[in-house]
Design an enzyme around this catalytic site. Structure first.
Site, PDB file in Angstrom:
ATOM      1  N   SER A 191      -3.432  -4.246   6.171  1.00  0.00           N
ATOM      2  CA  SER A 191      -2.499  -5.149   5.495  1.00  0.00           C
ATOM      3  C   SER A 191      -2.929  -6.604   5.599  1.00  0.00           C
ATOM      4  CB  SER A 191      -1.102  -4.997   6.109  1.00  0.00           C
ATOM      5  OG  SER A 191      -1.116  -5.432   7.461  1.00  0.00           O
ATOM      6  N   GLY A 192      -3.951  -6.862   6.428  1.00  0.00           N
ATOM      7  CA  GLY A 192      -4.307  -8.243   6.714  1.00  0.00           C
ATOM      8  C   GLY A 192      -3.568  -8.780   7.914  1.00  0.00           C
ATOM      9  N   GLY A 193      -2.815  -7.881   8.596  1.00  0.00           N
ATOM     10  CA  GLY A 193      -2.044  -8.268   9.773  1.00  0.00           C
ATOM     11  C   GLY A 193      -2.623  -7.696  11.048  1.00  0.00           C
ATOM     12  N   SER A 238      -2.250  -3.374  11.826  1.00  0.00           N
ATOM     13  CA  SER A 238      -3.208  -2.460  11.202  1.00  0.00           C
ATOM     14  C   SER A 238      -4.630  -2.716  11.710  1.00  0.00           C
ATOM     15  CB  SER A 238      -3.155  -2.578   9.674  1.00  0.00           C
ATOM     16  OG  SER A 238      -3.445  -3.888   9.240  1.00  0.00           O
ATOM     17  N   ALA A 246      -5.135   2.194   6.631  1.00  0.00           N
ATOM     18  CA  ALA A 246      -4.500   1.277   5.680  1.00  0.00           C
ATOM     19  C   ALA A 246      -4.371  -0.096   6.329  1.00  0.00           C
ATOM     20  CB  ALA A 246      -3.127   1.808   5.286  1.00  0.00           C
ATOM     21  N   CYS A 297       8.916  -5.884   0.077  1.00  0.00           N
ATOM     22  CA  CYS A 297       7.636  -5.225   0.334  1.00  0.00           C
ATOM     23  C   CYS A 297       6.558  -5.667  -0.652  1.00  0.00           C
ATOM     24  CB  CYS A 297       7.838  -3.709   0.246  1.00  0.00           C
ATOM     25  SG  CYS A 297       6.356  -2.751   0.566  1.00  0.00           S
ATOM     26  N   CYS A 304       8.429   1.999  -1.183  1.00  0.00           N
ATOM     27  CA  CYS A 304       7.007   1.684  -1.230  1.00  0.00           C
ATOM     28  C   CYS A 304       6.216   2.644  -0.349  1.00  0.00           C
ATOM     29  CB  CYS A 304       6.776   0.241  -0.788  1.00  0.00           C
ATOM     30  SG  CYS A 304       5.062  -0.289  -0.948  1.00  0.00           S
ATOM     31  N   GLY A 360      -0.683   1.180  10.694  1.00  0.00           N
ATOM     32  CA  GLY A 360      -0.296   0.389  11.859  1.00  0.00           C
ATOM     33  C   GLY A 360       1.194   0.428  12.131  1.00  0.00           C
TER      34      GLY A 360
END
Length: 416
Positions: free
Chosen positions: A12-14, A17, A10, A222, A101, A126
């Protein structure tokens, strides 16, 4: 052999992860990156970061030579998380959408998509957390889901997977995973379990993820992001003006736009008041928000709460609690707050009473009581009732001392 094992990571764009995906690839797994879209930014005013997150996640997948998928759970997020958030605020409670979430979206819908649609053997995230099983054991989990009864049959789960705090205690995210199902936990990998945030950033820099290192970590609701909460919530709930009322003498101190824009313990910025006043209670019926002077007023402290039916991650309920109906452990209701010793009492309906060994500030209805024993996160339950505050107990003692019966007792003296 490991190369044939398919793991969905999964994204997250961070940075967290991205490094989780990097570690999975280095282990030899076949990894697919999946980014969830859970919020429709076209619906409301505010800064949109979703497109940037998608671009950053896709870039990571290209760098690691991984397939990339984006899935939309906008409808599911609205129905199962955000509508619940609005109802909770309208009822005077303060929800935790991050916990919900994870429970409803990431570890239910995304998990099912990963296993059933993409055919993955396991999912990875992550999060800074770890479990009781080795990676090899994750791929051996093939048992059908257990029947949903009030309490799981402990004899059917001979080796339940336990959730433990990550090595980096400052970043530990077990609090947000405290409602995760046993089914999902059995087939989830946490590659960052034994790493610190500083080491993760070092790995990201060495891997060339420079585009992620300077991104600000999300601290807001979230998947919605960080913004002015009152402005945001008033886009969905009609203003309900009411009064700020002093809890000490009932004096009206000012006005507000709605009780749902406040939570216990926060500073109430009251027009014309130079001193700091803090929210200690709310009356949904009258719209009054009760305030007290000073951040450590006795009206903010209590030591007892009750939850709804408690969600136990591994044992339901733990053996000690099932046997004696009472158990000592540790408690928190906010991420990163210090763990506090407490005594838990089990009720017949599966809810629990939690009594902390010292009064705690601003325990809030709607938040989650998360329990720990050592490094293990036992699970959580939503706070549905609160015990009396120190201010209430103090007022009760004063009334008792000032009552005619008390005066009579004092004047009579000891019997001869």
């Amino acid at each position: 052999m490991a190369a044939r094992r398919h793991v969905v990571c999964a994204l997250s764009g961070g940075v967290d992860s991205a490094v989780a995906a990097l570690l999975l690839k280095r282990t030899g797994y076949y990894v697919t990156g999946v980014l969830m879209k859970n919020w429709d930014h076209l619906e409301e005013r505010g800064v949109c970061t979703a497109e940037q997150d998608c671009e950053d996640a896709y870039r990571v997948c290209r760098m690691l030579d991984m397939p990339f998928h984006q899935v939309s759970y906008v409808k599911e997020y609205w129905n199962e998380v955000f509508s619940n958030l609005l109802k909770e605020y309208q009822s005077g409670r303060t929800p935790n959408p991050d916990i919900l979430c994870n429970k409803h979206i990431k570890f239910k819908h995304l998990f099912q998509y990963s296993v059933n649609t993409l055919g993955a053997d396991a999912m990875a995230t992550g999060h800074y957390a770890r479990t009781s099983q080795e990676d090899e054991e994750v791929f051996q989990q093939r048992d059908p889901p257990l029947p949903r009864t009030l309490f799981r049959d402990r004899f059917k789960i001979r080796n339940p997977v336990r959730l433990y705090q990550g090595a980096d205690r400052l970043k530990d995210q077990t609090f947000f995973l405290s409602q995760i199902s046993q089914d999902a936990l059995q087939r989830t990998l946490f590659p960052l379990a034994g790493l610190t945030k500083d080491f993760v950033k070092k790995m990201a820099a060495e891997a060339g993820f420079q585009h992620l290192l300077n991104k600000k970590e999300s601290m807001g609701i979230c998947f919605i992001g960080e913004r002015n909460f009152e402005d945001f919530i008033l886009q969905y709930l009609e203003p309900q003006p009411g009064n700020f009322v002093s809890v000490e003498d009932g004096k009206i101190m000012g006005t507000h736009n709605g009780w749902f824009t406040f939570t216990l313990g926060q500073r109430a910025r009251i027009a014309g008041q130079r001193d700091a006043w803090f929210v200690v209670d709310k009356d949904v019926g009258t719209g009054e928000v009760f305030v007290a002077p000073g951040t450590n007023h006795p009206a903010l402290y209590r030591d007892t709460l009750r939850t709804n039916r408690f969600h136990w991650i591994a044992e339901e309920p733990p053996m000690e609690l099932a046997r004696s109906k009472m158990m000592d452990c540790h408690f928190r209701f906010q991420h990163q707050m210090p763990l506090v010793p407490c005594t838990v009492t089990l009720n017949e309906d599966g809810s629990v009473w939690v009594t902390t060994h010292q009064p705690m500030r601003a325990i809030t209805l709607g938040q989650f009581a998360v329990l720990y024993r050592g490094e293990e996160c036992l699970g959580s339950g939503k706070i549905t009732r609160l015990g009396p505050t120190l201010h209430m107990l103090q007022q009760g003692r004063e009334r008792q001392q000032n009552s005619p019966a008390a005066d009579s007792d004092h004047t009579q003296g000891p019997a001869s």
